[in-house]
Design a protein around this motif. Sequence first.
Motif, PDB file in Angstrom:
ATOM      1  N   LYS A  82      -0.487  18.436  10.094  1.00  0.00           N
ATOM      2  CA  LYS A  82      -0.903  19.592  10.896  1.00  0.00           C
ATOM      3  C   LYS A  82      -0.882  20.856  10.052  1.00  0.00           C
ATOM      4  O   LYS A  82      -1.808  21.683  10.122  1.00  0.00           O
ATOM      5  CB  LYS A  82      -0.013  19.753  12.124  1.00  0.00           C
ATOM      6  N   GLU A  83       0.142  21.019   9.247  1.00  0.00           N
ATOM      7  CA  GLU A  83       0.245  22.201   8.389  1.00  0.00           C
ATOM      8  C   GLU A  83      -0.938  22.270   7.415  1.00  0.00           C
ATOM      9  O   GLU A  83      -1.562  23.324   7.258  1.00  0.00           O
ATOM     10  CB  GLU A  83       1.566  22.171   7.618  1.00  0.00           C
ATOM     11  N   LYS A  84      -1.247  21.157   6.774  1.00  0.00           N
ATOM     12  CA  LYS A  84      -2.376  21.119   5.823  1.00  0.00           C
ATOM     13  C   LYS A  84      -3.701  21.391   6.542  1.00  0.00           C
ATOM     14  O   LYS A  84      -4.558  22.092   6.013  1.00  0.00           O
ATOM     15  CB  LYS A  84      -2.441  19.775   5.105  1.00  0.00           C
ATOM     16  N   LEU A  85      -3.861  20.823   7.734  1.00  0.00           N
ATOM     17  CA  LEU A  85      -5.074  21.064   8.516  1.00  0.00           C
ATOM     18  C   LEU A  85      -5.169  22.538   8.919  1.00  0.00           C
ATOM     19  O   LEU A  85      -6.223  23.160   8.766  1.00  0.00           O
ATOM     20  CB  LEU A  85      -5.100  20.166   9.755  1.00  0.00           C
ATOM     21  N   ASP A  86      -4.073  23.094   9.412  1.00  0.00           N
ATOM     22  CA  ASP A  86      -4.052  24.491   9.837  1.00  0.00           C
ATOM     23  C   ASP A  86      -4.359  25.443   8.672  1.00  0.00           C
ATOM     24  O   ASP A  86      -4.964  26.497   8.864  1.00  0.00           O
ATOM     25  CB  ASP A  86      -2.699  24.859  10.454  1.00  0.00           C
TER      26      ASP A  86
ATOM     27  N   LYS B  21       2.767  12.575  20.277  1.00  0.00           N
ATOM     28  CA  LYS B  21       4.183  12.700  20.671  1.00  0.00           C
ATOM     29  C   LYS B  21       4.703  14.109  20.392  1.00  0.00           C
ATOM     30  O   LYS B  21       5.497  14.652  21.161  1.00  0.00           O
ATOM     31  CB  LYS B  21       5.008  11.660  19.907  1.00  0.00           C
ATOM     32  N   ARG B  22       4.229  14.709  19.322  1.00  0.00           N
ATOM     33  CA  ARG B  22       4.646  16.071  18.961  1.00  0.00           C
ATOM     34  C   ARG B  22       3.890  17.143  19.739  1.00  0.00           C
ATOM     35  O   ARG B  22       4.088  18.334  19.520  1.00  0.00           O
ATOM     36  CB  ARG B  22       4.471  16.287  17.455  1.00  0.00           C
ATOM     37  N   GLU B  23       2.992  16.684  20.614  1.00  0.00           N
ATOM     38  CA  GLU B  23       2.202  17.574  21.469  1.00  0.00           C
ATOM     39  C   GLU B  23       1.304  18.512  20.674  1.00  0.00           C
ATOM     40  O   GLU B  23       1.070  19.657  21.056  1.00  0.00           O
ATOM     41  CB  GLU B  23       3.103  18.334  22.453  1.00  0.00           C
ATOM     42  N   TYR B  24       0.771  18.015  19.562  1.00  0.00           N
ATOM     43  CA  TYR B  24      -0.227  18.746  18.794  1.00  0.00           C
ATOM     44  C   TYR B  24      -1.567  18.616  19.514  1.00  0.00           C
ATOM     45  O   TYR B  24      -1.738  17.735  20.359  1.00  0.00           O
ATOM     46  CB  TYR B  24      -0.317  18.189  17.372  1.00  0.00           C
ATOM     47  N   PRO B  25      -2.532  19.459  19.184  1.00  0.00           N
ATOM     48  CA  PRO B  25      -3.822  19.439  19.889  1.00  0.00           C
ATOM     49  C   PRO B  25      -4.527  18.081  19.821  1.00  0.00           C
ATOM     50  O   PRO B  25      -4.525  17.420  18.787  1.00  0.00           O
ATOM     51  CB  PRO B  25      -4.652  20.496  19.162  1.00  0.00           C
ATOM     52  N   VAL B  26      -5.113  17.710  20.954  1.00  0.00           N
ATOM     53  CA  VAL B  26      -5.840  16.449  21.083  1.00  0.00           C
ATOM     54  C   VAL B  26      -7.141  16.724  21.828  1.00  0.00           C
ATOM     55  O   VAL B  26      -7.138  17.460  22.811  1.00  0.00           O
ATOM     56  CB  VAL B  26      -5.000  15.406  21.867  1.00  0.00           C
TER      57      VAL B  26
ATOM     58  N   ALA C 105       0.832  -1.206   0.000  1.00  0.00           N
ATOM     59  CA  ALA C 105       0.000   0.000   0.000  1.00  0.00           C
ATOM     60  C   ALA C 105       0.864   1.252   0.000  1.00  0.00           C
ATOM     61  O   ALA C 105       0.526   2.246  -0.655  1.00  0.00           O
ATOM     62  CB  ALA C 105      -0.939  -0.010   1.201  1.00  0.00           C
ATOM     63  N   ARG C 106       1.975   1.217   0.710  1.00  0.00           N
ATOM     64  CA  ARG C 106       2.861   2.390   0.769  1.00  0.00           C
ATOM     65  C   ARG C 106       3.443   2.730  -0.600  1.00  0.00           C
ATOM     66  O   ARG C 106       3.836   3.870  -0.834  1.00  0.00           O
ATOM     67  CB  ARG C 106       3.984   2.157   1.772  1.00  0.00           C
ATOM     68  N   LYS C 107       3.501   1.764  -1.491  1.00  0.00           N
ATOM     69  CA  LYS C 107       4.001   2.019  -2.847  1.00  0.00           C
ATOM     70  C   LYS C 107       2.970   2.789  -3.679  1.00  0.00           C
ATOM     71  O   LYS C 107       3.329   3.429  -4.658  1.00  0.00           O
ATOM     72  CB  LYS C 107       4.340   0.697  -3.548  1.00  0.00           C
ATOM     73  N   ALA C 108       1.702   2.715  -3.294  1.00  0.00           N
ATOM     74  CA  ALA C 108       0.634   3.301  -4.102  1.00  0.00           C
ATOM     75  C   ALA C 108      -0.036   4.518  -3.467  1.00  0.00           C
ATOM     76  O   ALA C 108      -0.679   5.296  -4.160  1.00  0.00           O
ATOM     77  CB  ALA C 108      -0.429   2.234  -4.379  1.00  0.00           C
ATOM     78  N   ILE C 109       0.109   4.673  -2.154  1.00  0.00           N
ATOM     79  CA  ILE C 109      -0.626   5.711  -1.429  1.00  0.00           C
ATOM     80  C   ILE C 109       0.338   6.747  -0.860  1.00  0.00           C
ATOM     81  O   ILE C 109       1.290   6.396  -0.168  1.00  0.00           O
ATOM     82  CB  ILE C 109      -1.450   5.077  -0.272  1.00  0.00           C
ATOM     83  N   PRO C 110       0.089   8.031  -1.106  1.00  0.00           N
ATOM     84  CA  PRO C 110       0.949   9.061  -0.516  1.00  0.00           C
ATOM     85  C   PRO C 110       0.748   9.151   0.992  1.00  0.00           C
ATOM     86  O   PRO C 110      -0.327   8.818   1.507  1.00  0.00           O
ATOM     87  CB  PRO C 110       0.515  10.350  -1.208  1.00  0.00           C
ATOM     88  N   GLU C 111       1.789   9.599   1.678  1.00  0.00           N
ATOM     89  CA  GLU C 111       1.730   9.780   3.130  1.00  0.00           C
ATOM     90  C   GLU C 111       2.213  11.168   3.502  1.00  0.00           C
ATOM     91  O   GLU C 111       3.118  11.711   2.879  1.00  0.00           O
ATOM     92  CB  GLU C 111       2.610   8.750   3.846  1.00  0.00           C
ATOM     93  N   PHE C 112       1.588  11.730   4.529  1.00  0.00           N
ATOM     94  CA  PHE C 112       2.059  12.959   5.156  1.00  0.00           C
ATOM     95  C   PHE C 112       2.649  12.587   6.497  1.00  0.00           C
ATOM     96  O   PHE C 112       2.148  11.683   7.168  1.00  0.00           O
ATOM     97  CB  PHE C 112       0.906  13.930   5.435  1.00  0.00           C
ATOM     98  N   THR C 113       3.687  13.285   6.902  1.00  0.00           N
ATOM     99  CA  THR C 113       4.155  13.181   8.275  1.00  0.00           C
ATOM    100  C   THR C 113       3.130  13.895   9.154  1.00  0.00           C
ATOM    101  O   THR C 113       2.265  14.637   8.655  1.00  0.00           O
ATOM    102  CB  THR C 113       5.524  13.865   8.451  1.00  0.00           C
ATOM    103  N   ALA C 114       3.245  13.729  10.455  1.00  0.00           N
ATOM    104  CA  ALA C 114       2.349  14.449  11.368  1.00  0.00           C
ATOM    105  C   ALA C 114       2.510  15.955  11.189  1.00  0.00           C
ATOM    106  O   ALA C 114       1.517  16.698  11.200  1.00  0.00           O
ATOM    107  CB  ALA C 114       2.617  14.031  12.812  1.00  0.00           C
TER     108      ALA C 114
END
Length: 141
Positions: free
Chosen positions: A32-36, A128-133, A19-28
């Motif tokens: 967060k940047e895209k969400l913000d 772990k990055r202490e982003y909002p939860v 699946a990782r070969k076919a699907i893009p991934e974002f880091t956390a």
Amino acid sequence: MSTPNTEQKKSASQFVTEARKAIPEFTAAQAKEKLDQGQVGLLLDVREPAEWEKGHIPGAVLAPRGMLEWYADPTTPYAKPELTTKRDALILVACASGGRSILAAQTLQSMGYSNVVSMAGGFNEWKKREYPVEEKTTEGK
């Protein structure tokens, strides 16, 4: 009487690797940047309800992996409009560590969702990055 086939054809990690070969991934951090920036049309959490209640990313919609195909199919009685109306929007899929989300993203892609990304490291990396939860709160506790 037939004998059970005990030879395993594919492991869970092989499914994830493929699946990782076919699907893009974002880091956390990228997620967060895209969400913000308001660039994510839907944040989909595919963990189980018990995991969700212990904490989730604000704004996420819960769709446990085991029900995803039914939630994503507008022809079923289980269809989630939050998902089915976002077929062309950027859908960011998250789980605990990234395995279920990459498989869920692949499933959505094969169901015709055109812009699906998995979050590498999942909720564990987000926290772990202490982003909002957000956590479920119970009255009186």
